[in-house]
Write a protein that holds these residues in place. Structure first.
Motif, PDB file in Angstrom:
ATOM      1  N   THR A 156      32.157  68.266   1.554  1.00 35.96           N
ATOM      2  CA  THR A 156      30.996  68.437   0.669  1.00 35.96           C
ATOM      3  C   THR A 156      31.384  68.133  -0.780  1.00 35.96           C
ATOM      4  O   THR A 156      30.645  67.446  -1.507  1.00 35.96           O
ATOM      5  CB  THR A 156      30.423  69.862   0.792  1.00 35.96           C
ATOM      6  OG1 THR A 156      30.035  70.065   2.144  1.00 35.96           O
ATOM      7  CG2 THR A 156      29.241  70.071  -0.131  1.00 35.96           C
ATOM      8  N   ASP A 157      32.546  68.640  -1.216  1.00 38.19           N
ATOM      9  CA  ASP A 157      33.027  68.361  -2.575  1.00 38.19           C
ATOM     10  C   ASP A 157      33.174  66.856  -2.804  1.00 38.19           C
ATOM     11  O   ASP A 157      32.778  66.332  -3.848  1.00 38.19           O
ATOM     12  CB  ASP A 157      34.380  69.044  -2.825  1.00 38.19           C
ATOM     13  CG  ASP A 157      34.286  70.567  -2.910  1.00 38.19           C
ATOM     14  OD1 ASP A 157      33.147  71.088  -3.014  1.00 38.19           O
ATOM     15  OD2 ASP A 157      35.357  71.223  -2.879  1.00 38.19           O
ATOM     16  N   LYS A 182      31.666  64.386  -1.168  1.00 35.59           N
ATOM     17  CA  LYS A 182      30.341  63.749  -1.172  1.00 35.59           C
ATOM     18  C   LYS A 182      29.611  64.018  -2.486  1.00 35.59           C
ATOM     19  O   LYS A 182      28.966  63.120  -3.050  1.00 35.59           O
ATOM     20  CB  LYS A 182      29.512  64.232   0.014  1.00 35.59           C
ATOM     21  CG  LYS A 182      29.986  63.645   1.338  1.00 35.59           C
ATOM     22  CD  LYS A 182      29.144  64.140   2.507  1.00 35.59           C
ATOM     23  CE  LYS A 182      29.599  63.507   3.820  1.00 35.59           C
ATOM     24  NZ  LYS A 182      28.807  63.995   4.958  1.00 35.59           N
ATOM     25  N   ASN A 183      29.697  65.261  -2.985  1.00 35.95           N
ATOM     26  CA  ASN A 183      29.068  65.587  -4.272  1.00 35.95           C
ATOM     27  C   ASN A 183      29.724  64.819  -5.407  1.00 35.95           C
ATOM     28  O   ASN A 183      29.055  64.349  -6.332  1.00 35.95           O
ATOM     29  CB  ASN A 183      29.142  67.093  -4.537  1.00 35.95           C
ATOM     30  CG  ASN A 183      28.213  67.889  -3.641  1.00 35.95           C
ATOM     31  OD1 ASN A 183      27.287  67.351  -3.049  1.00 35.95           O
ATOM     32  ND2 ASN A 183      28.464  69.187  -3.534  1.00 35.95           N
ATOM     33  N   ALA A 243      27.850  62.219  -7.847  1.00 37.47           N
ATOM     34  CA  ALA A 243      27.889  62.379  -9.310  1.00 37.47           C
ATOM     35  C   ALA A 243      28.449  61.122  -9.973  1.00 37.47           C
ATOM     36  O   ALA A 243      27.933  60.673 -11.001  1.00 37.47           O
ATOM     37  CB  ALA A 243      28.718  63.605  -9.681  1.00 37.47           C
TER      38      ALA A 243
END
Length: 186
Positions: free
Chosen positions: A43-44, A46-47, A51
């Motif tokens: 998730t980190d 992908k985020n 960004a």
């Protein structure tokens, strides 16, 4: 194997190589050793990718906006040079609407409006000077016609010409002097 995928993923994440980090974390997750930690890191990554893509797009948008601003300013400058002042103001207003450099755009708008006013004033002065020159030429022609009548001893006809010249209000003193000269020999 899980530890290697996680270590590689963390290295790629730190290096902002998001696609490779995502692949590593997905591989770690697939081992089933620590699904929760791998999922959090995935998730980190992908985020982080989202960004970074958003930042890159914002930078591109800002660069395009700046280029558009400069294009509008250059277009306006060209229109001022071509004495198309209203079109110049329209171009500068388009630049102003981009909110890049309001002071510069407003200054260009003011300069274009001032140039337009100066140009229009000069045009009116030229038109007035041309009209006055034409009227003076007509006046001189009528005076010359009157002088011709004096030479031919046709004083009443000469006075009529001089009175036409006097009615033009170009040079009353000269017309009155000619009327007096033509009246004296009678």
């Amino acid at each position: 194997e899980y530890d290697k995928f996680m270590a590689d993923g963390n290295s790629y994440l730190t290096a902002k190589d998001f696609d490779t980090a995502i692949a590593s974390f997905e591989s770690a997750k697939a081992t089933g050793v620590n699904y929760v930690e791998a999922d959090k890191k995935l998730t980190d990554a992908k985020n982080g990718k989202a960004a970074a893509e958003k930042d890159a797009q914002a930078k591109l948008d800002a660069e395009k906006k700046k280029a558009d601003f400069e294009k509008f300013i250059a277009d306006g400058d060209g229109k001022v040079s071509a004495q198309k002042f209203d079109e110049a103001v329209a171009a500068y207003t388009s630049a102003l609407n981009l909110k890049i450099d309001d002071a510069a755009a407003n200054k260009k708008i003011a300069e274009a409006n001032a140039a337009k006013a100066a140009y229009e004033k000069a045009q009116k002065e030229k038109e007035l000077a041309d009209a006055n020159a034409k009227k003076k030429a007509e006046f001189d022609a009528i005076i010359a016609a009157g002088d011709g009548k004096v030479s031919g001893q046709k004083f009443d006809d000469a006075i009529a010409e001089y009175k036409k010249a006097l009615a033009m209000k170009v040079d009353d003193a000269a017309a009155n002097a000619k009327i007096k000269e033509a009246s004296d020999p009678k």
